[in-house]
Write a protein that holds these residues in place. Sequence first.
Motif, PDB file in Angstrom:
ATOM      1  N   GLU A 128       0.838  -1.193   0.000  1.00  0.00           N
ATOM      2  CA  GLU A 128       0.000   0.000   0.000  1.00  0.00           C
ATOM      3  C   GLU A 128       0.873   1.243   0.000  1.00  0.00           C
ATOM      4  O   GLU A 128       1.961   1.249   0.575  1.00  0.00           O
ATOM      5  N   THR A 129       0.375   2.293  -0.608  1.00  0.00           N
ATOM      6  CA  THR A 129       1.101   3.549  -0.667  1.00  0.00           C
ATOM      7  C   THR A 129       1.542   3.992   0.730  1.00  0.00           C
ATOM      8  O   THR A 129       0.746   3.987   1.667  1.00  0.00           O
ATOM      9  N   ASP A 130       2.821   4.379   0.846  1.00  0.00           N
ATOM     10  CA  ASP A 130       3.373   4.936   2.089  1.00  0.00           C
ATOM     11  C   ASP A 130       3.264   4.017   3.305  1.00  0.00           C
ATOM     12  O   ASP A 130       3.167   4.494   4.439  1.00  0.00           O
ATOM     13  N   LEU A 132     -10.751  -4.408   2.468  1.00  0.00           N
ATOM     14  CA  LEU A 132     -11.336  -4.023   1.178  1.00  0.00           C
ATOM     15  C   LEU A 132     -12.753  -3.508   1.364  1.00  0.00           C
ATOM     16  O   LEU A 132     -13.156  -2.520   0.742  1.00  0.00           O
ATOM     17  N   LYS A 133     -13.519  -4.158   2.211  1.00  0.00           N
ATOM     18  CA  LYS A 133     -14.892  -3.730   2.482  1.00  0.00           C
ATOM     19  C   LYS A 133     -14.907  -2.308   3.048  1.00  0.00           C
ATOM     20  O   LYS A 133     -15.672  -1.453   2.588  1.00  0.00           O
ATOM     21  N   ALA A 134     -14.063  -2.049   4.033  1.00  0.00           N
ATOM     22  CA  ALA A 134     -13.993  -0.712   4.637  1.00  0.00           C
ATOM     23  C   ALA A 134     -13.568   0.332   3.613  1.00  0.00           C
ATOM     24  O   ALA A 134     -14.111   1.444   3.582  1.00  0.00           O
ATOM     25  N   PRO A 146     -16.518   5.935  -1.982  1.00  0.00           N
ATOM     26  CA  PRO A 146     -17.471   5.606  -3.056  1.00  0.00           C
ATOM     27  C   PRO A 146     -16.970   5.987  -4.450  1.00  0.00           C
ATOM     28  O   PRO A 146     -17.526   5.536  -5.447  1.00  0.00           O
ATOM     29  N   ASP A 147     -15.907   6.792  -4.522  1.00  0.00           N
ATOM     30  CA  ASP A 147     -15.343   7.169  -5.815  1.00  0.00           C
ATOM     31  C   ASP A 147     -14.572   6.016  -6.461  1.00  0.00           C
ATOM     32  O   ASP A 147     -14.302   6.048  -7.662  1.00  0.00           O
ATOM     33  N   ILE A 148     -14.234   4.989  -5.676  1.00  0.00           N
ATOM     34  CA  ILE A 148     -13.551   3.813  -6.223  1.00  0.00           C
ATOM     35  C   ILE A 148     -14.614   2.924  -6.858  1.00  0.00           C
ATOM     36  O   ILE A 148     -15.537   2.459  -6.189  1.00  0.00           O
ATOM     37  N   ARG A 149     -14.464   2.730  -8.153  1.00  0.00           N
ATOM     38  CA  ARG A 149     -15.456   1.936  -8.876  1.00  0.00           C
ATOM     39  C   ARG A 149     -14.763   0.871  -9.706  1.00  0.00           C
ATOM     40  O   ARG A 149     -13.795   1.142 -10.402  1.00  0.00           O
ATOM     41  N   VAL A 150     -15.308  -0.322  -9.608  1.00  0.00           N
ATOM     42  CA  VAL A 150     -14.861  -1.432 -10.436  1.00  0.00           C
ATOM     43  C   VAL A 150     -16.122  -1.941 -11.130  1.00  0.00           C
ATOM     44  O   VAL A 150     -17.059  -2.384 -10.466  1.00  0.00           O
ATOM     45  N   ARG A 151     -16.128  -1.852 -12.423  1.00  0.00           N
ATOM     46  CA  ARG A 151     -17.336  -2.168 -13.176  1.00  0.00           C
ATOM     47  C   ARG A 151     -17.894  -3.554 -12.862  1.00  0.00           C
ATOM     48  O   ARG A 151     -19.091  -3.743 -12.729  1.00  0.00           O
ATOM     49  N   GLU A 168      -5.015  -6.162  -7.389  1.00  0.00           N
ATOM     50  CA  GLU A 168      -4.763  -4.742  -7.136  1.00  0.00           C
ATOM     51  C   GLU A 168      -6.046  -3.961  -7.330  1.00  0.00           C
ATOM     52  O   GLU A 168      -6.993  -4.426  -7.969  1.00  0.00           O
ATOM     53  N   LEU A 169      -6.058  -2.774  -6.746  1.00  0.00           N
ATOM     54  CA  LEU A 169      -7.217  -1.893  -6.836  1.00  0.00           C
ATOM     55  C   LEU A 169      -6.718  -0.481  -7.097  1.00  0.00           C
ATOM     56  O   LEU A 169      -5.800  -0.006  -6.426  1.00  0.00           O
ATOM     57  N   ASP A 170      -7.311   0.155  -8.080  1.00  0.00           N
ATOM     58  CA  ASP A 170      -6.965   1.543  -8.401  1.00  0.00           C
ATOM     59  C   ASP A 170      -7.603   2.440  -7.347  1.00  0.00           C
ATOM     60  O   ASP A 170      -8.820   2.601  -7.301  1.00  0.00           O
ATOM     61  N   VAL A 171      -6.783   3.007  -6.487  1.00  0.00           N
ATOM     62  CA  VAL A 171      -7.287   3.843  -5.398  1.00  0.00           C
ATOM     63  C   VAL A 171      -6.992   5.322  -5.608  1.00  0.00           C
ATOM     64  O   VAL A 171      -7.141   6.116  -4.697  1.00  0.00           O
ATOM     65  N   GLY A 172      -6.586   5.681  -6.796  1.00  0.00           N
ATOM     66  CA  GLY A 172      -6.346   7.083  -7.100  1.00  0.00           C
ATOM     67  C   GLY A 172      -4.964   7.311  -7.671  1.00  0.00           C
ATOM     68  O   GLY A 172      -4.083   6.457  -7.575  1.00  0.00           O
ATOM     69  N   GLU A 173      -4.807   8.473  -8.243  1.00  0.00           N
ATOM     70  CA  GLU A 173      -3.539   8.822  -8.873  1.00  0.00           C
ATOM     71  C   GLU A 173      -2.422   8.879  -7.837  1.00  0.00           C
ATOM     72  O   GLU A 173      -2.541   9.517  -6.794  1.00  0.00           O
TER      73      GLU A 173
END
Length: 85
Positions: free
Chosen positions: A16-18, A33-35, A41-46, A67-72
């Motif tokens: 995880e970052t940092d 992952l649930k938390a 809510p901005d994290i979306r996986v189609r 992996e999960l895209d959690v932002g730039e």
Amino acid sequence: MPDSIMYQGDYFVVLETDRDEQFHTPDELRDKLKALLESRPDIRVRELERFSSPEEKAVHLRDNYCELDVGEGEYLQWYVVRLEK
């Protein structure tokens, strides 16, 4: 077809970052992952749109992704590991 034993493991190593790498049980990673999905809510996986509960979404992520895209500039990755003594 891959052997199902490839997907069996005792723990997940989480990157995880940092943060230093962490080891989680399958239930701990599901809860993490649930938390995350509930708090961001901005994290979306189609593919997750077909699931109604955050727990179902988290289990599907844990078992089918690594992996999960959690932002730039941020990342969250997990890999199954077996720890032997």
